[in-house]
Design an enzyme around this catalytic site. Structure first.
Site, PDB file in Angstrom:
ATOM      1  N   SER A  20       0.759  -1.265  -0.190  1.00 15.25           N
ATOM      2  CA  SER A  20      -0.166  -0.344   0.387  1.00 15.25           C
ATOM      3  C   SER A  20       0.857   1.461  -0.053  1.00 15.25           C
ATOM      4  O   SER A  20       1.842   1.738   0.638  1.00 15.25           O
ATOM      5  CB  SER A  20      -0.926  -0.357   1.715  1.00 15.25           C
ATOM      6  N   LYS A  26      -1.151  -0.659  -4.213  1.00 16.95           N
ATOM      7  CA  LYS A  26      -2.358  -0.177  -3.722  1.00 16.95           C
ATOM      8  C   LYS A  26      -1.948   1.230  -3.743  1.00 16.95           C
ATOM      9  O   LYS A  26      -0.885   1.734  -2.897  1.00 16.95           O
ATOM     10  CB  LYS A  26      -2.722  -0.947  -3.384  1.00 16.95           C
ATOM     11  N   LYS A  42      -2.853   4.845  -2.278  1.00 11.64           N
ATOM     12  CA  LYS A  42      -3.362   5.494  -1.840  1.00 11.64           C
ATOM     13  C   LYS A  42      -4.431   6.435  -2.626  1.00 11.64           C
ATOM     14  O   LYS A  42      -3.775   7.239  -2.941  1.00 11.64           O
ATOM     15  CB  LYS A  42      -3.659   5.808  -0.279  1.00 11.64           C
ATOM     16  N   ASP A  64      -7.078   2.546  -3.240  1.00 10.51           N
ATOM     17  CA  ASP A  64      -8.094   2.808  -2.060  1.00 10.51           C
ATOM     18  C   ASP A  64      -8.176   3.801  -1.022  1.00 10.51           C
ATOM     19  O   ASP A  64      -7.390   5.220  -1.334  1.00 10.51           O
ATOM     20  CB  ASP A  64      -6.632   1.732  -0.760  1.00 10.51           C
ATOM     21  N   GLU A  77     -10.990   0.698  -3.917  1.00  3.37           N
ATOM     22  CA  GLU A  77     -11.686  -0.254  -2.678  1.00  3.37           C
ATOM     23  C   GLU A  77     -12.255   1.165  -1.884  1.00  3.37           C
ATOM     24  O   GLU A  77     -11.506   2.053  -2.026  1.00  3.37           O
ATOM     25  CB  GLU A  77      -9.951  -0.623  -1.938  1.00  3.37           C
ATOM     26  N   ASP A 115     -14.048  -1.949   2.179  1.00  2.00           N
ATOM     27  CA  ASP A 115     -12.981  -2.705   3.088  1.00  2.00           C
ATOM     28  C   ASP A 115     -13.937  -1.923   4.429  1.00  2.00           C
ATOM     29  O   ASP A 115     -14.366  -3.152   4.961  1.00  2.00           O
ATOM     30  CB  ASP A 115     -11.701  -1.535   3.026  1.00  2.00           C
ATOM     31  N   LYS A 171     -10.295  -7.849   6.925  1.00  2.00           N
ATOM     32  CA  LYS A 171      -8.967  -8.102   8.056  1.00  2.00           C
ATOM     33  C   LYS A 171      -9.877  -8.358   9.099  1.00  2.00           C
ATOM     34  O   LYS A 171     -10.642  -7.677   9.553  1.00  2.00           O
ATOM     35  CB  LYS A 171      -9.228  -6.253   8.369  1.00  2.00           C
ATOM     36  N   GLY A 197      -4.686  -5.369   5.807  1.00  2.00           N
ATOM     37  CA  GLY A 197      -3.432  -4.444   6.364  1.00  2.00           C
ATOM     38  C   GLY A 197      -3.707  -3.686   7.645  1.00  2.00           C
ATOM     39  O   GLY A 197      -4.568  -2.642   6.670  1.00  2.00           O
TER      40      GLY A 197
HETATM   41  C1  NPQ Z   1      -6.983   0.603   4.394  1.00  3.57           C
HETATM   42  N1  NPQ Z   1      -4.356   0.723   5.186  1.00  3.57           N
HETATM   43  O1  NPQ Z   1      -6.792  -0.614   3.097  1.00  3.57           O
HETATM   44  C2  NPQ Z   1      -5.425   0.469   5.375  1.00  3.57           C
HETATM   45  C3  NPQ Z   1      -5.342   1.995   6.827  1.00  3.57           C
HETATM   46  C4  NPQ Z   1      -5.046   2.217   7.275  1.00  3.57           C
HETATM   47  C5  NPQ Z   1      -2.498  -0.637   4.242  1.00  3.57           C
HETATM   48  O2  NPQ Z   1      -3.409   1.004   3.284  1.00  3.57           O
HETATM   49  C6  NPQ Z   1      -1.557   3.326  11.501  1.00  3.57           C
HETATM   50  C7  NPQ Z   1      -3.086   2.244  11.331  1.00  3.57           C
HETATM   51  C8  NPQ Z   1      -1.953   4.072   9.755  1.00  3.57           C
HETATM   52  C9  NPQ Z   1      -3.818   2.223  10.636  1.00  3.57           C
HETATM   53  C10 NPQ Z   1      -3.413   3.844   7.547  1.00  3.57           C
HETATM   54  C11 NPQ Z   1      -3.252   0.470   4.124  1.00  3.57           C
HETATM   55  C12 NPQ Z   1      -3.127   3.364   9.497  1.00  3.57           C
HETATM   56  C13 NPQ Z   1      -3.972   1.985   9.473  1.00  3.57           C
HETATM   57  C14 NPQ Z   1      -4.170   3.654   7.090  1.00  3.57           C
HETATM   58  C15 NPQ Z   1      -4.823   2.044   8.998  1.00  3.57           C
HETATM   59  O3  NPQ Z   1      -7.530   1.212   4.045  1.00  3.57           O
HETATM   60 MG    MG Z   2      -8.868  -0.254   2.674  1.00  2.86          MG
END
Ligand code: NPQ
Ligand code: MG
Length: 369
Positions: free
Chosen positions: A135, A161, A163, A189, A214, A239, A263, A291
């Site tokens: 990500s 991926k 953001k 995402d 996403e 998600d 998740k 994650g």
């Molecule tokens: C998601 N994760 O899929 C999340 C969101 C996310 C890997 O993109 C600190 C703790 C920072 C949890 C940033 C990924 C974070 C977090 C993003 C979760 O939406």
């Molecule tokens: Mg997500």
């Protein structure tokens, strides 16, 4: 299994680089760990809540309070527990899936260590390694993003991926496609940053052949996602909206998604996560493992889950060094773009006690008698 008590431990994990999403920028992961003392074995759980309620309504202090005030006393009152019993005991308490997951995970780890069975073996893993995606956060400039993606591809990541948020969507996607070509697996995402009024704008992502988009819309907007899916060719993946196996069944029935991110922390545990997987598999809906910037503990459990047969897309199961220079377990590393599924009992990873001590900001022991 009889539990003597549980320890709540807060650790501060500095990130290798700031991670920016549509909901904010993180520089340090504030993690709540749960250790259950089951006499013959101990078990570890990781709470994926953030310090602030920005991804979902949960936050770390709230999760600790829920465990201290309700979950631990409820467990202490039970004569004996395993992970299935834990879920039943927690059921009367509404919500707070991340807090519940941390305790369920710790109990499951202890139980499996005693039984000599791995998380993967217990959950039904069919692979010994899983493909790793990564990500990539929102950056200040497109050249910065291209340099980051180039590094991850060179490291071997099999899926990228990006953001996205309003103002950082078409341009970065176009630039990454143009620079790295049609063959890389690419997805985006939005973490709920858009509304249905953006549908025509989001449809302009269609020419870039993304695997999926996403969670473009708010968590409770299943109908909006179903409408959006009608006007976009890019598959819609959920998600934040998928809070249980029932929510997954509803979203699929409504046409709100054609792919699901799983998740465990978001759905209340590894047992429920497996049920989400099963519901999706029965409906022919591909899933992948999300994650939450887990330490080696949460990462170990996620990698085991991602080895189930329905996980047909690479997950956000990155190597440890994507986030941390030093982890509290031996690091997960990329081998040919894959991460190895632990085979030893329980989580199959051991705590690095010196690292853990270094990172610890608070501990609290909750005796069960
Ligand atoms: C998601 N994760 O899929 C999340 C969101 C996310 C890997 O993109 C600190 C703790 C920072 C949890 C940033 C990924 C974070 C977090 C993003 C979760 O939406
Ligand atoms: Mg997500």
């Amino acid at each position: 299994m009889k539990i003597a008590g549980i320890e709540l431990r807060r650790i501060a994990m500095p990130l290798v680089a700031p991670f920016r999403t549509s909901f904010g920028t993180e520089t340090e992961r504030d993690v709540l760990l749960v250790r259950v003392d089951a006499g013959d074995a101990e078990g570890w759980g990781e709470c994926v809540a953030m310090s602030e309620p920005l991804y979902s309504y949960e936050h770390v202090d709230g999760a600790a309070e829920l465990i201290r005030r309700f979950l631990a006393p409820a467990l202490a009152a039970a004569p004996a527990v395993d992970a299935y019993a834990v879920d039943e005991i927690f059921q009367p308490y509404k919500g707070h899936p991340m807090a519940k997951t941390a305790v369920e995970m710790a109990v499951l780890d202890a139980q499996l260590r005693i039984a000599g069975m791995s998380f993967g073996g217990f959950l039904g893993a069919v692979r010994d390694r899983v493909p790793a995606g990564v990500s990539v956060g929102i950056m200040d400039t497109v050249p910065q993003l291209l340099a980051a993606v180039e590094g991850y591809l060179a490291a071997g990541y099999l899926r990228i991926k990006l953001k996205i948020e309003p103002g950082w969507d078409l341009e970065p996607v176009r630039a990454v496609r143009e620079r790295f070509g049609p063959d890389i697996l690419l997805q985006v995402d939005a973490n709920t940053a858009y509304t249905l009024a953006d549908a025509r704008h989001l449809a302009r992502l269609d020419p870039y052949d993304l695997l999926l988009i996403e969670q473009p819309l708010p968590e409770d907007d299943l109908r909006g996602h179903a409408e959006l899916a009608k006007v976009m060719r890019t598959p819609v993946c959920l998600d934040e909206s998928i809070t249980s196996a029932r929510a997954a069944a509803d979203a699929i029935a409504l046409g709100a998604c054609s792919v699901v991110n799983i998740k465990p922390g978001r759905v209340g545990g590894y047992l429920e996560a497996r049920r989400v997987h099963d519901v999706c598999a029965a409906n022919g809906v591909p899933v992948w493992c999300g994650g939450m910037l887990e330490t080696g503990l949460g990462r170990a459990a996620n990698v085991a889950l991602a080895a189930l047969p329905g996980f047909v897309l690479p997950g956000d199961t990155s190597a440890s060094d994507r986030y941390y220079r030093a982890d509290i377990t031996a690091p997960f590393v990329l081998e040919d773009g894959h991460v190895r599924v632990p085979t030893a009992a329980g989580l199959g990873v051991e705590i690095d006690t010196a690292q853990l001590a270094d990172r610890t900001t608070a501990t609290e022991w909750i005796p069960f008698s």
